[in-house]
Enzyme design. Sequence first.
Site, short mmCIF file in Angstrom:
data_model
loop_
_atom_site.label_atom_id
_atom_site.label_comp_id
_atom_site.label_asym_id
_atom_site.label_seq_id
_atom_site.Cartn_x
_atom_site.Cartn_y
_atom_site.Cartn_z
N GLU A 218 0.82 -1.27 -0.08
CA GLU A 218 -0.15 -0.22 -0.08
C GLU A 218 0.74 1.20 0.12
O GLU A 218 0.38 2.28 -0.06
CB GLU A 218 -1.01 0.09 1.19
CG GLU A 218 -1.99 -0.93 1.15
CD GLU A 218 -1.76 -2.45 1.39
OE1 GLU A 218 -2.17 -3.52 0.98
OE2 GLU A 218 -0.65 -2.62 2.14
N VAL B 212 9.29 -6.65 3.98
CA VAL B 212 8.89 -8.12 3.43
C VAL B 212 9.92 -9.13 3.64
O VAL B 212 10.94 -9.10 3.10
CB VAL B 212 8.46 -7.89 1.75
CG1 VAL B 212 7.84 -9.05 1.40
CG2 VAL B 212 7.64 -6.66 1.52
N HIS C 105 4.93 -15.09 -3.49
CA HIS C 105 4.39 -13.83 -3.04
C HIS C 105 5.32 -12.75 -2.65
O HIS C 105 5.01 -11.52 -2.97
CB HIS C 105 3.45 -14.13 -1.47
CG HIS C 105 2.83 -12.87 -0.88
ND1 HIS C 105 3.42 -12.09 0.12
CD2 HIS C 105 1.70 -12.03 -1.28
CE1 HIS C 105 2.60 -11.27 0.61
NE2 HIS C 105 1.50 -11.22 -0.37
N ARG D 40 18.68 -4.42 10.49
CA ARG D 40 18.63 -3.64 9.85
C ARG D 40 17.74 -2.49 10.06
O ARG D 40 17.70 -1.38 9.57
CB ARG D 40 18.17 -3.62 8.29
CG ARG D 40 19.37 -4.38 7.35
CD ARG D 40 19.01 -5.25 6.16
NE ARG D 40 19.90 -5.96 5.51
CZ ARG D 40 20.42 -6.66 5.86
NH1 ARG D 40 20.17 -7.66 6.77
NH2 ARG D 40 21.52 -7.45 5.23
#
Length: 168
Positions: free
Chosen positions: A60, A82, A89, A128
């Site tokens: 989004e 992600v 996916h 990170r």
Amino acid sequence: MSGKGAPELSVKNCGDLRVAVVAALWHERIMDGLVDGALRALHELGIDEPTLLRVPGSFELPVVAKVLAGRGYDAIVALGVVVRGGTPHFEYVCQGVTQGLTQVTVDTGVPIGFGVLTCDTEEQALDRAGIEGSTEDKGHEAVTAAVATAATLRTVSEPWRQGRGAGA
């Protein structure tokens, strides 16, 4: 380590820039670290009233960035994570987010700091996220990159307008 070779950016006189941070909600601990790093970087740069918006996930981010770019923001920072799973996916989301944010910044001329972590494991993302024990602070880096680019654009656009006049 992915941070090898990163430039040292010096950004000055940018406290008047309008900056928005758009952050996904997935992976709360990682995202909290990214957002904290981004807000700390903005404060260090003298940008004390950024807009902070949260969206359900990384996919989004581009649509919200596009709307913000059209509403007069000088820079936008997109934060998300992600983590690879066992299906395609991961590739679809990473590709969609990357292409979407690239399209927004190229189409609008508004720089977007890319703070979307695309990692194989949650441990890589935590490393990170700028939290205690992390070796990198990608939220902070994304802000610095976006604001430095906005400052650069300011230097090239203002003399052009002054020297050529409107519409040149």
